[in-house]
Design an enzyme around this catalytic site. Structure first.
Site, mmCIF file in Angstrom:
data_model
loop_
_atom_site.group_PDB
_atom_site.id
_atom_site.type_symbol
_atom_site.label_atom_id
_atom_site.label_comp_id
_atom_site.label_asym_id
_atom_site.label_seq_id
_atom_site.Cartn_x
_atom_site.Cartn_y
_atom_site.Cartn_z
ATOM 1 N N CYS A 48 -34.462 38.343 -26.196
ATOM 2 C CA CYS A 48 -33.024 38.622 -26.800
ATOM 3 C C CYS A 48 -32.027 39.126 -27.326
ATOM 4 C CB CYS A 48 -32.625 36.880 -25.792
ATOM 5 S SG CYS A 48 -30.740 36.552 -26.114
ATOM 6 N N CYS A 51 -30.080 36.214 -29.098
ATOM 7 C CA CYS A 51 -30.299 35.305 -29.859
ATOM 8 C C CYS A 51 -32.138 35.230 -30.753
ATOM 9 C CB CYS A 51 -30.602 33.718 -29.438
ATOM 10 S SG CYS A 51 -31.617 33.664 -27.944
ATOM 11 N N CYS A 97 -31.352 33.397 -20.724
ATOM 12 C CA CYS A 97 -31.861 33.188 -21.484
ATOM 13 C C CYS A 97 -32.020 32.128 -22.007
ATOM 14 C CB CYS A 97 -31.418 34.063 -23.251
ATOM 15 S SG CYS A 97 -32.477 32.796 -25.069
ATOM 16 N N CYS A 100 -29.794 30.668 -25.285
ATOM 17 C CA CYS A 100 -28.437 30.838 -25.065
ATOM 18 C C CYS A 100 -27.689 31.102 -24.317
ATOM 19 C CB CYS A 100 -28.376 32.165 -26.900
ATOM 20 S SG CYS A 100 -28.614 33.390 -25.559
ATOM 21 N N CYS A 122 -35.467 42.006 -12.713
ATOM 22 C CA CYS A 122 -34.884 43.341 -12.910
ATOM 23 C C CYS A 122 -34.329 42.830 -14.169
ATOM 24 C CB CYS A 122 -34.305 43.834 -11.587
ATOM 25 S SG CYS A 122 -33.162 44.384 -11.712
#
Length: 135
Positions: A48, A51, A97, A100, A122
């Site tokens: 991510c 984070c 995610c 976060c 996607c």
């Protein structure tokens, strides 16, 4: 939902550039075929961008020709959360995610790709950061 990484909006705006903020924190979408990882073949882990949580691996990335990086599975079942998204006059599954709460993209199923899961995560390139394998 409470996330392990929670920050005030001003801090997210300070840490992310405007394009990253628009996608990660406001559930925007980068234009098709413009992301840095759309055609990447580099082996590694995609984390991510907001984070650093590990989300996907290059082993599950595949060519979908949709204009965004596509994965047939998350790195582990706890890496992403799936939410119903009824925006833009359609019903989709949003991918976020779990660490976060940042928007990553959408999950599509049953499209007929020759993948083990018949799923396509996607994902916006701008939501990810590739950490290449060493060696």
């Amino acid at each position: 939902m409470a996330y392990d990484v929670e920050k005030p909006d001003e801090q997210w705006r300070a840490e992310l550039n405007p394009a990253e903020y628009a996608v990660l924190r406001q559930a925007g979408t980068e234009p098709a075929f413009t992301g840095e990882y759309t055609n990447t073949k580099t082996k590694g882990v995609y984390s991510c961008r907001a984070c650093g949580a590990e989300l996907f691996t290059s082993d599950t990335k595949f060519e979908s020709h949709c204009g965004w990086p596509s994965f047939y599975d998350a790195r582990n079942s706890d890496a992403v959360e799936l939410l119903e998204d009824r925006s833009h006059g359609m019903v989709r599954t949003e991918v976020r995610c779990t660490r976060c709460g940042s928007h990553l993209g959408h999950l599509f199923e049953g499209e007929g790709y020759g993948t083990p899961t018949d799923q396509r995560y996607c994902i916006n390139s701008i939501s990810l950061r590739l950490v290449p394998d060493e060696g």
